[in-house]
Write an enzyme that holds these catalytic residues in place. Structure first.
Site, PDB file in Angstrom:
ATOM      1  N   GLY A 167       8.254   7.156  60.559  1.00  0.00           N
ATOM      2  CA  GLY A 167       9.482   7.946  60.580  1.00  0.00           C
ATOM      3  C   GLY A 167       9.210   9.436  60.464  1.00  0.00           C
ATOM      4  N   THR A 211      -5.020   6.657  71.634  1.00  0.00           N
ATOM      5  CA  THR A 211      -4.984   5.214  71.857  1.00  0.00           C
ATOM      6  C   THR A 211      -3.925   4.591  70.953  1.00  0.00           C
ATOM      7  OG1 THR A 211      -7.270   5.108  72.548  1.00  0.00           O
ATOM      8  CG2 THR A 211      -6.316   3.074  71.703  1.00  0.00           C
ATOM      9  N   CYS A 266       9.342   9.405  48.060  1.00  0.00           N
ATOM     10  CA  CYS A 266       8.454  10.422  48.603  1.00  0.00           C
ATOM     11  C   CYS A 266       8.360  11.630  47.679  1.00  0.00           C
ATOM     12  CB  CYS A 266       8.948  10.868  49.969  1.00  0.00           C
ATOM     13  SG  CYS A 266       9.129   9.495  51.090  1.00  0.00           S
TER      14      CYS A 266
END
Lengths: 410, 398
Positions: B71, B249, B343
């Site tokens: 996110g 990748t 967070c």
């Protein structure tokens, strides 16, 4: 919550169809069939035809977690069905002028909340229920007169070319209100004008060409050429992704993957190098014609446009087309590259086409390809080839992948 | 003692179907999607199928799905990639929501730092977006409006559909609406077609909030953004993967797990809502009946069924000690929650979202966040309240 007016019905309009007098009913049936196929994966939908309109409603709205959102989703999906000119999502209301007016005002208040105005508008009522107390002209006026002053400040009446259409449909059982129309792609229902086969490369042009053939009512199957071991599995995957992406415009699509390496090797070994690309393409036309005719296909479709690449000269196009047993349709003939790219972006194929994978035409590319080919030179060069044998083996090796619209993409 | 995990807004356990989807890609199907051999092509096909799955789950086109590392990267890609490099000088260039996650708020601060006119939307008295003020700030010079759908700290479900109407009326084609939907995925039906209808827009999604793996998410662009070619400038440069929007990748095992998780989350919305609502109501009822209520503990935005909240996350203002102390006391009773946003739990600074809600600094230091999943039971919520009450008692003796 359940008593609040909410979206209940989708009103579908079809323009050009209505002009086709005799065939109209068949066209309408085909359109409904195609719409059903397109929305089958979303929810069960009931379609009804009456008086130049088609309506769509959820069969069992109570089974949907969020029925209004599902209806919106169906409306957006229908916008991708060729043959349909516009859709409107309608709110169901009781057949009472006062209630109709109140719902119109509530919808307008929401729609205009942040508008600085003035937004041009018109009211257009249709009365399928002739027993209704007001004529459609009276209903137009009734509703317009009851728009509150604070909304009028943001509005300006305009009969032709209004930005906002306030639509009202009075039907025998119920009335419906909508604001505005969402444009469809137009054209004709796929399948109403026969079948064609489009030669699909991995480029930007051919998916757009196939889209236009579908838009004009042709069931369009797709034919691609694979040259293992010169070209790998990722090219095959890219072609399948492209086919899947355009398959959403019609109910059923076949992708034919024809082996091509043997033909290319034979041309490399036995024919003059500058003619390679033209001769490859002549074989593609032959295979395309055979594949099309097996399924009563009546035309080939290609993404060619004059002068877009060095090989697309009138001379070369003539050499290539001479190998086709069917008419060759080139919907992009007058398109600039930027125009084709814009359409590819709009129909969602551009990103896929831009994926860098080689295609079979790049195998054994000559240093200086012929730009002004001559048919007699092509025929002379092909005398060295076992045309029938090469064709037969490629046709026998064809792999077919089928797509059902609506399942690949919500 | 079994752990009472009530921190699902921080992260969730990887579900069995997701683990299964990932296992094959870690083992036999280990190809690089860009490799030319069949092993690579198979990985490429699986990757594109995952793209379609994610698109279908949120009502978007596959071409609009850009896989990211989560996110935070999705939000960064929108904020940095869809804004101009210099101010228009004609008004707000960027508008961000009042209670955004740091992955939106901090990039917005950086954009202000390079000279863009960045403004923050306001809340109205009821805790919703002040859309009248928002609409007045938006005009055709506004490149980006970023607003979360569901708040990660107290669960407010913002009326982004109405904000979209304001963007359509005032900014129109010029303005991109970016919606951080990380906390909404799996909790509300998401349909980008309805939300963005004709607007350039995007959603940020994350895998690990919906029983997917960590380190994978997506920025999903709306159909109009694709059709108009309004794509974000890439933040990193490399080998051209994902149409050059996010080279490198691809994290194939992560992406396959993510797609499966998103698919299951979208299918399970109704069930998840019912289960988390039952948990939420049990939590609030047990709280009201416990001694905590008399001590002043209260849910910051109590549950109400007006569509303006998601039930699965709540903030609890606790009395006395700072949240950190409460957390460790709860830990001892095997109840795992977090302080404010996970967070920020370790940071000294206070959550701007809590301050935007009208809390004083002293109160913002005393906020615990509890968050539920479809697996959370009412009994667990009642046990959590018992544990909170016991902690309150022991803290009172300090």
């Amino acid at each position: 919550m359940n008593d609040l007016p909410r979206p209940e019905l989708i009103l579908v309009r079809y323009g050009e169809l209505a002009l086709k007098g005799k065939n109209r009913s068949a066209f309408e049936r085909k359109l409904v069939e195609n719409m059903s196929a397109a929305t089958a994966a979303i929810a069960p939908v009931r379609y009804e035809r009456s008086r130049g309109r088609i309506t769509a409603a959820l069969k069992r709205p109570e089974e949907q977690a969020d029925a209004p959102a599902t209806l919106q989703r169906i409306a957006r999906r229908l916008q991708e069905v060729p043959g349909l000119s516009s859709v409107s999502v309608c709110i169901g209301v009781p057949k009472d002028p006062a209630v109709i007016s109140a719902v119109v005002n509530a919808e307008l208040a929401e729609r205009l909340e942040f508008e600085r105005g003035p937004v041009t508008f018109r009211v257009s009522s249709r009365r399928a229920d002739k027993a209704f107390e007001l004529t459609s002209v009276e209903l137009d006026r009734y509703v317009a007169e009851r728009i509150p002053p604070e909304l009028w400040d943001k509005l300006e009446a305009k009969l032709k070319g209004a930005e906002l259409e306030i639509g009202i449909e009075v039907r025998p059982e119920r009335a419906f209100v909508y604001l505005g129309r969402h444009a469809g792609i137009g054209g004709l229902p796929v399948g109403s004008l026969g079948r064609a086969v489009c030669l699909l490369s991995g480029g930007i042009d051919s998916p757009v060409a196939a889209y236009y053939a579908m838009k004009r009512g042709c069931r369009t199957d797709l034919l691609s050429f694979l040259s293992p071991p010169y070209i790998g599995a990722s090219t095959r995957a890219k072609l399948i992704d492209l086919a899947r992406s355009i398959a959403r415009f019609q109910p059923r699509t076949r992708l034919y993957l024809a082996p091509f390496a043997e033909i290319q090797e034979a041309i490399r070994d036995l024919c003059p190098a500058p003619y390679r690309t033209i001769l490859y393409r002549r074989f593609m036309q032959r295979i395309g014609s055979k594949v099309a005719k097996r399924n009563r296909g009546r035309a080939l479709v290609t993404g060619e446009s004059i002068g877009q690449v060095a090989s697309q000269t009138l001379e070369n196009i003539a050499c290539i087309e001479a190998a086709s047993a069917l008419p060759v349709l080139r919907p992009l003939i007058g398109f600039d590259k930027t125009e084709t790219t814009d359409v590819a972006r709009r129909i969602g194929t551009l990103e896929l086409s831009n994926r860098p994978e080689p295609d079979c035409c790049t195998v054994f590319m000559p240093d200086s390809p012929m730009i002004f080919g001559k048919l007699e030179d092509c025929l002379a060069a092909e005398e060295a080839l076992d045309i029938q044998g090469l064709l037969m083996r490629s046709l026998k090796g064809i792999e077919v992948i089928e797509f059902e619209a609506g399942q690949e993409r919500a | 003692m079994t752990i009472l995990y009530l921190d699902h807004a921080a992260t969730t356990r990887v579900s069995d179907p997701v683990r299964a989807a990932m296992a094959a890609a870690l083992d036999a199907d280990f190809g690089n999607p860009s490799s030319r051999h069949p092993l690579g092509a198979a990985a490429g096909e699986a990757l594109e199928a995952a793209r379609r799955t994610v698109a279908r789950a949120v009502g978007a086109d596959a071409a609009g799905v850009v896989f990211t590392s989560g996110g935070t990267e999705a939000n960064n890609l929108a904020l940095f990639g869809l804004t101009p490099k210099a101010a228009s000088g004609r008004g707000a260039d960027v508008l961000v929501g009042p209670t955004e996650h740091p992955s939106v708020r901090v990039p917005a601060e950086d954009l202000a730092g390079i000279g863009l006119d960045v403004r923050t939307l306001a809340l109205d008295a009821s805790g919703g977006l002040d859309l009248v003020a928002a609409a007045d700030a938006i005009d055709t010079s506004t490149a980006l409006v970023a607003q979360m759908l569901v708040n990660n700290e107290f669960g407010t479900h913002y009326d982004v559909a109405r904000l979209a109407r304001a963007v359509r009326a005032r900014g129109g084609e010029a303005t991109h609406l970016h919606v951080d939907a990380v906390q909404a995925l799996g909790k509300l039906p998401l349909d980008m077609g309805s939300l963005f209808d004709g607007l350039c827009g995007s959603l940020a999604l994350s895998g690990h909030k919906v029983h997917g793996p960590k380190g994978v998410g997506a920025l999903v662009l709306s159909r109009a953004a694709l059709a108009k070619g309004r794509l974000p400038r890439p933040m990193i440069r490399g080998g051209g993967q994902q149409s050059d929007l996010r080279p490198g990748t691809e994290n194939v095992p992560g992406i396959l797990g993510f797609a499966r998780a998103v698919e299951l989350a979208a299918e399970g919305v109704a069930g998840a809502r019912a289960a988390t609502l039952a948990a939420r109501i049990a939590f609030e009822e047990a709280l009201a009946a416990s001694p905590l209520a008399a001590l002043g503990a209260r849910v910051l935005v109590p549950w109400s069924d007006d569509g303006r909240q998601a039930p699965h996350v709540l903030s609890l203002l606790v009395p006395g000690a700072p949240s950190e102390v409460w957390l460790h006391h709860l830990e001892e009773r095997s109840v795992y929650a977090s302080a404010g946003s996970a967070c920020q739990a370790k940071k000294k600074d206070l959550s701007p979202a809590l301050l935007a809600l009208g809390l004083h600094a002293d109160e913002a230091r005393r906020v615990l966040r509890f968050s539920f999943s479809a697996e959370t039971t009412p009994a667990e919520c009642r046990a959590a309240i018992d544990a909170l009450a016991a902690v309150a008692q022991s803290l009172a003796h300090l």
